[in-house]
Design a protein around this motif. Structure first.
Motif, PDB file in Angstrom:
ATOM      1  N   GLY A  39       0.949  -1.448  -0.158  1.00  0.00           N
ATOM      2  CA  GLY A  39      -0.165  -0.365  -0.044  1.00  0.00           C
ATOM      3  C   GLY A  39       0.909   1.717   0.562  1.00  0.00           C
ATOM      4  O   GLY A  39       1.698   1.010   0.749  1.00  0.00           O
ATOM      5  N   THR A  67       2.020  -7.617   3.542  1.00  0.00           N
ATOM      6  CA  THR A  67       1.679  -6.766   3.043  1.00  0.00           C
ATOM      7  C   THR A  67       2.756  -6.096   4.023  1.00  0.00           C
ATOM      8  O   THR A  67       2.825  -6.378   4.668  1.00  0.00           O
ATOM      9  N   ASP A  69       2.153  -1.390   4.406  1.00  0.00           N
ATOM     10  CA  ASP A  69       1.830  -0.732   3.432  1.00  0.00           C
ATOM     11  C   ASP A  69       2.290   0.483   4.514  1.00  0.00           C
ATOM     12  O   ASP A  69       3.190   0.577   5.039  1.00  0.00           O
ATOM     13  N   SER A  71       1.850   4.079   3.608  1.00  0.00           N
ATOM     14  CA  SER A  71       0.960   4.860   3.393  1.00  0.00           C
ATOM     15  C   SER A  71       0.966   5.497   5.198  1.00  0.00           C
ATOM     16  O   SER A  71       0.625   4.870   5.911  1.00  0.00           O
ATOM     17  N   PRO A  74      -2.652   4.534   7.243  1.00  0.00           N
ATOM     18  CA  PRO A  74      -2.184   3.386   6.601  1.00  0.00           C
ATOM     19  C   PRO A  74      -3.522   3.235   5.534  1.00  0.00           C
ATOM     20  O   PRO A  74      -4.697   3.785   5.658  1.00  0.00           O
ATOM     21  N   LEU A  76      -4.373  -0.089   4.304  1.00  0.00           N
ATOM     22  CA  LEU A  76      -4.330  -1.611   3.889  1.00  0.00           C
ATOM     23  C   LEU A  76      -4.721  -1.780   5.723  1.00  0.00           C
ATOM     24  O   LEU A  76      -3.383  -1.252   6.941  1.00  0.00           O
TER      25      LEU A  76
END
Length: 85
Positions: A39, A67, A69, A71, A74, A76
């Motif tokens: 992400g 996964t 992330d 970002s 977040p 995700l």
């Protein structure tokens, strides 16, 4: 595979990376096929929920889904569940 809110932007970025572009409405399908999800988006909220991840894991025949992330905030949803790393 690179997903984006707009297909045009996904296509431009994917072409530079030699990837395939998809819109976010295809994200559920792609989560089930991917080995990893990264992400990296400027979004006001989650783009992938725990329910999305659960649905993807259920279709993966035991394969782990990684996964990551990047970002802030977040995109995700954190999912500490079997099948998700």
């Amino acid at each position: 595979v690179l997903a984006n809110r707009t297909v045009e932007r996904a296509e431009a970025e994917a072409a530079a990376l030699g990837a395939t572009a998809v819109s976010l409405d295809r994200l559920a399908e792609e989560l089930a096929l991917a080995d990893a999800v990264i992400g990296a988006a400027a979004a006001p909220g989650l783009l992938v929920t725990a329910a999305d991840l659960d649905a993807a894991v259920a279709r993966r025949d035991g394969r782990l889904l990684v996964t990551v992330d990047l970002s802030m905030p977040p995109v995700l949803e954190p999912a500490e569940r079997p099948g998700i790393v």
